[in-house]
Design an enzyme around this catalytic site. Sequence first.
Site, short mmCIF file in Angstrom:
data_model
loop_
_atom_site.label_atom_id
_atom_site.label_comp_id
_atom_site.label_asym_id
_atom_site.label_seq_id
_atom_site.Cartn_x
_atom_site.Cartn_y
_atom_site.Cartn_z
N GLN A 44 21.55 33.95 25.78
CA GLN A 44 22.52 34.65 24.93
C GLN A 44 23.82 34.90 25.68
OE1 GLN A 44 22.23 35.36 21.51
NE2 GLN A 44 20.65 33.86 22.00
N HIS A 74 26.68 32.39 25.46
CA HIS A 74 27.43 32.21 24.22
C HIS A 74 28.90 32.52 24.41
CE1 HIS A 74 25.02 31.03 20.79
NE2 HIS A 74 24.01 31.76 21.24
N GLU A 79 20.17 41.94 17.18
CA GLU A 79 20.18 40.69 16.41
C GLU A 79 18.90 39.90 16.68
OE1 GLU A 79 22.87 36.59 16.08
OE2 GLU A 79 23.01 37.87 17.86
N HIS A 80 18.63 39.66 17.95
CA HIS A 80 17.39 38.99 18.38
C HIS A 80 16.58 39.97 19.23
CE1 HIS A 80 20.52 35.72 18.26
NE2 HIS A 80 19.60 35.17 17.49
N ASP A 127 16.80 29.69 17.32
CA ASP A 127 18.18 29.22 17.20
C ASP A 127 18.25 27.80 16.67
OD1 ASP A 127 19.73 31.36 17.85
OD2 ASP A 127 20.16 30.74 19.90
N HIS A 145 25.65 55.39 -27.10
CA HIS A 145 24.42 54.77 -26.59
C HIS A 145 23.26 55.06 -27.55
CE1 HIS A 145 26.63 54.25 -22.88
NE2 HIS A 145 25.59 53.68 -22.27
#
Length: 435
Positions: A255, A258, A322-323, A356, A415
């Site tokens: 990670q 990235h 996230e992960h 991934d 209504h």
Amino acid sequence: MELIKFPPKEDWNKLLERPVMNFEEIEDRVKPILTRVAEEGDKALKAFTATYDKVEIEELLVSKYEIKEAEKKVDKDLQTAIKIAKSNIEKFHVVQKELVRKVETMPGVTCWRKSIPIDKVGLYIPGGTAPLFSTVLMLGIPAVLAGCKEVILCTPPDKNGEIHPAILYTASLIGIDKIFKVGGAQGVAAMAFGTESVPKVNKIFGPGNQYVTAAKQLVTKTGVAIDMPAGPSEVAVIADASANPDFIASDLLSQAEHGVDSQVLLVTNDKKLPKKVVKSLNEQLEDLPRKEFAIKALENSKTILMKDMEGILELINQYAPEHLIISTENAEELGEQITNAGSVFLGHLTPESVGDYASGTNHTLPTNGYANVYSGVSLDSFFKKVTFQKITEKGLENIGKAVELMAEAESLHAHKNAVTLRLKKIKEDKIKDKI
């Protein structure tokens, strides 16, 4: 990586902050880009591409010739790998299709829900420092399976004005041929507003840097939907004494590489593990081509030593990664106690990188703590759900009185009247039938 030992709960909020820029500052940079694209269309896109991507683009739409030539440039082994991933992703997503189930809530009152594909969707594929052709699979496959009428793709060109051949090959493989050479906030703007070349879409998908994320959030104010806030990538690892430090280090680096704004987090109850992981990190870093990115990301990252697994789980659920990799002896048992995470990877032999690329699950996931309220992309993301109901004469007689009473109690007499008139007509018709 900074080591924090046994932090008190009152320090957790500060401790778990993400390394993000001031959002107001980012918005101030993005807003003029959105405005200019909305006003100038293709002219603005080409100007921003020259400024940010350092290349002059004549045609924004990738030609059929370019797509065809791209296949020749993709190694055959890589093509095979992409096809394996495609097959697994299709298998995982196709079973998410919902059957129409009609429910008679009471005699004569039938309700059901139908999934209808979103007409036009735009896929944003990052292509700057890492051309993410895998994201083409993750977004394109469910879009095609859902049956969206129009699927377009925007991705930044390189300094030669070309799109990475693996991105073009993968898009073509799943049936997407409307591919545009435009990235960043301007790519999001193009899909949101439409230009002479780029069609306007109803919903925009895809991860990106903080500027792309800001652009996505800003265009929602104009009526365009987005998948979720999906910014810089992040991973958290829960590990105990049974964890392999080399595996943990590789997961953290997967990670960290990235980008400089990525964040990794190791949380453990084993006092000896952090030192072993740091040693392995330093060894593995030497062999990484993206070493500089990883080093910067690690500067924003932490190892947290906790007293027990109960505290670890509470901290992780607050962080909402996230992960999440659970590298422990009882990984599945602990996994059942996770309530906030984008995607969870169980056991010592389940690296985040399989998700991934090729296991089948989707890798477009909520970041920055949004996993406490958002889900990752799925087949559902490309549908809108429409409810239907059908009331028979008997059904209106059964349910009508309840609706009249509730409408009157809310002082919504029109209504009530919509039901009263129909019940009156039913009653009159029955009387006529008897005459």
